[in-house]
Each structure stands twice: as structure tokens, then as C-alpha cells.
Motif scaffolding. Structure first.
Motif, short mmCIF file in Angstrom:
data_model
loop_
_atom_site.label_atom_id
_atom_site.label_comp_id
_atom_site.label_asym_id
_atom_site.label_seq_id
_atom_site.Cartn_x
_atom_site.Cartn_y
_atom_site.Cartn_z
N VAL A 99 45.52 82.58 41.34
CA VAL A 99 45.09 83.92 41.75
C VAL A 99 43.91 83.85 42.74
N PRO A 100 42.89 83.01 42.50
CA PRO A 100 41.83 82.91 43.52
C PRO A 100 42.37 82.58 44.91
N LEU A 101 43.42 81.73 45.00
CA LEU A 101 44.02 81.43 46.31
C LEU A 101 44.63 82.69 46.93
N LEU A 102 45.36 83.44 46.08
CA LEU A 102 45.98 84.69 46.57
C LEU A 102 44.92 85.68 47.05
N LEU A 103 43.75 85.61 46.38
CA LEU A 103 42.67 86.54 46.75
C LEU A 103 41.88 86.04 47.96
N GLY A 104 42.22 84.83 48.43
CA GLY A 104 41.59 84.32 49.66
C GLY A 104 40.20 83.73 49.45
N TRP A 105 39.91 83.28 48.23
CA TRP A 105 38.61 82.63 48.01
C TRP A 105 38.53 81.36 48.86
N ILE A 110 36.75 78.03 44.89
CA ILE A 110 37.89 77.80 44.00
C ILE A 110 37.67 76.52 43.19
N ARG A 111 37.21 75.46 43.89
CA ARG A 111 36.99 74.18 43.19
C ARG A 111 35.98 74.37 42.06
N ALA A 112 34.89 75.06 42.35
CA ALA A 112 33.84 75.27 41.35
C ALA A 112 34.37 76.10 40.17
N ARG A 113 35.16 77.12 40.47
CA ARG A 113 35.70 77.97 39.41
C ARG A 113 36.68 77.21 38.52
N VAL A 114 37.53 76.39 39.15
CA VAL A 114 38.50 75.60 38.37
C VAL A 114 37.75 74.65 37.43
#
Ligand code: ATP
Length: 312
Positions: A99-105, A110-114
Motif C-alpha cells: 500500500v505505501p508503494l501505491l500511495l507513492g511513498w 517505505i524501507r523504514a516503515r517495513v
């Protein structure tokens, strides 16, 4: 807050969700239970509009859930299904990043969130980030499914039989972990289950459905003590009720003055566990210790039996 107002779903002549109204408080866990085919999944899926209602409305924090296109709405609401639905050809990290990818982060965010989510779910990123779903145990796959649903920080998480595929021991641990994470993140959870034990353990409130109608919506202790109908009474398991009531209470709330012999039980254990230990070891009382290890009194069979009786 989720406000469900007169929500109805018909397929042809058949009404599968019938004029259901309920308000789900923020940061709470609501569990929907009911017989097979009673409309639980359909009700859940009308919240994120995987199913469009025939009548009624659902508001999320005051906004009608039809004010956004369905696909946008679903990016802001976590969704976990039984068997978790992970993408088999994507790694754990790629699954969580969906979802972060779809949201364009950007990729660093994204790496930090994962990494943050993997740590939260006790999956060491160095070991698990590049594995594929088939290289994980059932319990690990389930955790990745929930981590993926929480990746973009949704306020609301919808879960349909999320623990259905887990064995009983892992299931209890997964429930505990989810509750701890829910408290920490303040997520509002709506969860569908067949398992009354799970409903009583996890729910701040339980919604009981039958034939598309909402029969009762209340706290677990009120549903156990004051079922709205014989159907609800049967569904919650009439013969199990005393034990379910005890599973809601902590030993700390049943402590009596006095001493007892043997290994102490922690004051945050459930009263049900204390009764099981007392019956199993054939003792009339157990010493109770608090989080600092200090003895604070005892818990007795007689005291617990009184608490297991139907509240007035
Ligand atoms: N797309 C559809 N078309 C027609 N009928 C449907 C459709 N989806 C669901 N139903 C019917 O609606 C009823 C409610 O289904 P739903 O999946 O919401 O029940 P449930 O309470 O979640 O059941 P279970 O516990 O067995 O999963 C069922 O009788 C089902 O057959």
C-alpha cells in the motif's frame, strides 16, 4: 468512529444484511459473531465497499464512505482475511510495502516503515525481509498479513477470521500480540469470527448476527450475563458462560487477604487460569504475586466460584 446506519444488502429477493445500525467507537475492538451465512462478512465488506450496500450509509469519522472512489477508500482501511492472501511471488518486504508503494511513498520512507513493522511483529528484517511467503510458518505468514494491512497506518483495520488457519497455541499468542499492537497504535479493529472464546477475549464489544439482523451489540460481560434472546444465549455457549466470565477477569480483582502454600500466580493472569490451576492441583487457594514479585494475598476456589455466578 464508524457509524453504520440502516445498512442493508440484498441479492435479488434475498436480504443478507437487514437494516443494521451500530456505532463503533474509535480505538476499540468490535467482534462480529453469528452462525454461518448470517451476513458477517457482507457487513464487514460494506465498510470498505468491497460490497456496495442496497440501502443505508456508513460514515468513517463523520465522512460518508462513498465520498471517495472505492479503491482510494480501501487504501486507507486495513483488511486481513483468513489465510492472509499474501502475494506468493513477492518477498515479505515487498508484501508489506504494497500500500505505501501505491500511495507513492519514497523508497527510504517505505524501507523504514517495513523495518519498523517487521520488528513490531517480531520478524527480524535481516532474516525475513527477503523470504517468500512459502518460506514462512503459518503464524509468520499471518503476522506479515497483519503488518501489510497496517503498513500505511490506517485508523481502521477490518479482519475476517484472521486467526482461522492457526493452531490453538499460536492462535492465542497471535491474539495477544494483536491486542498489544492495537493498544499501542490505537487502531479501531472490526473482526469477524466463529469463535466465541476469541470474541469474548478480544472484543470491547460483540455484535451478534443472525439471518442478516443484528440481534445484540454490547460488551462481552453484558452479552454473557444478559443475552437478548435464547438464540444469543445458545450462541455464546450457555454451558461455557461461567468460564467465559472468569476469562474476562484478572486474578488481581479476586485477591483475598491471607496466605496460601505453593507457587504463586501473577495478579494479571486470568481468573479462569487461576481456577484451572486450583482444580488441577487440588488446592483450595493459591498465593498471588504482583508485577514486582511481592505477595499480595491469595485467590480461592470459593471466591472464584462466587465470581463465576451470573451477575445481578
Ligand atoms: N455475491 C453474492 N451473491 C448472492 N448471495 C451472496 C453473495 N455473497 C454472499 N451471499 C449470501 O449472503 C449470505 C451471507 O453471507 P456472508 O458471507 O456475509 O455470511 P457470513 O456470516 O460471513 O458466513 P460465514 O460465517 O459462513 O463466512 C449467505 O447466505 C451467502 O450465500
Amino acid at each position: 468512529m464508524i457509524e453504520i446506519e440502516g445498512i442493508t444488502k440484498r441479492y435479488g429477493d434475498i436480504t443478507v444484511v437487514d437494516d443494521v445500525s451500530m456505532v463503533i467507537e474509535p480505538r476499540s475492538v468490535t467482534v462480529i459473531v453469528g452462525t454461518s451465512g448470517s451476513g458477517k462478512t457482507t457487513l464487514l465488506r460494506m465498510i470498505n465497499r468491497l460490497v456496495e450496500p442496497s440501502a443505508g450509509a456508513i460514515r468513517l469519522d463523520g465522512a460518508d464512505n462513498r465520498s471517495l472512489p472505492g479503491y482510494e477508500l480501501r487504501r486507507s482501511i486495513g483488511y486481513v482475511i483468513q489465510g492472509h492472501g499474501l502475494f506468493p511471488h513477492r518477498t515479505v518486504a515487498e508484501n508489506i510495502a504494497t500500500v505505501p508503494l501505491l500511495l507513492g511513498w519514497d523508497s527510504e520512507r517505505i524501507r523504514a516503515r517495513v523495518e519498523e513493522l517487521m520488528s513490531l511483529f517480531q520478524l527480524d528484517p535481516a532474516e525475513f525481509a527477503s523470504r517468500y511467503p512459502h518460506e514462512l510458518s503459518g503464524g509468520q505468514q499471518q503476522r506479515v498479513g497483519v503488518a501489510r494491512a497496517l503498513a500505511a497506518g490506517p485508523n481502521v483495520l477490518l479482519m475476517d477470521e484472521p486467526f482461522g488457519a492457526l493452531d490453538p497455541i499460536i492462535r492465542t499468542k497471535a491474539q495477544e500480540d494483536l491486542l498489544a499492537i492495537q493498544k499501542r497504535l490505537g487502531t479501531t479493529i472490526v473482526l469477524v469470527t466463529h469463535d466465541m472464546e476469541e470474541a469474548v477475549h478480544m472484543g470491547d464489544r460483540i455484535a451478534v448476527m443472525d439471518g442478516g439482523r443484528l440481534l445484540q451489540y454490547d460488551t462481552p460481560d453484558r452479552i454473557l450475563a444478559h443475552p437478548a434472546s435464547t438464540f444469543v444465549d445458545t450462541l455464546v455457549g450457555a454451558s461455557e458462560k461461567p468460564f467465559r466470565l472468569l476469562s474476562l477477569g484478572r486474578v488481581g480483582d479476586a485477591v483475598e487477604e491471607g496466605r496460601a502454600e505453593g507457587e504463586p500466580i501473577a495478579d494479571d493472569a486470568s481468573q479462569r487460569d487461576a481456577l484451572a490451576e486450583l482444580l488441577w492441583s487440588g488446592r483450595p487457594a493459591l498465593p498471588v504475586r504482583n508485577a514486582n514479585g511481592r505477595l499480595i494475598g491469595r485467590v480461592t476456589v470459593d471466591g472464584l466460584v462466587r465470581l463465576a455466578a451470573c451477575p445481578a
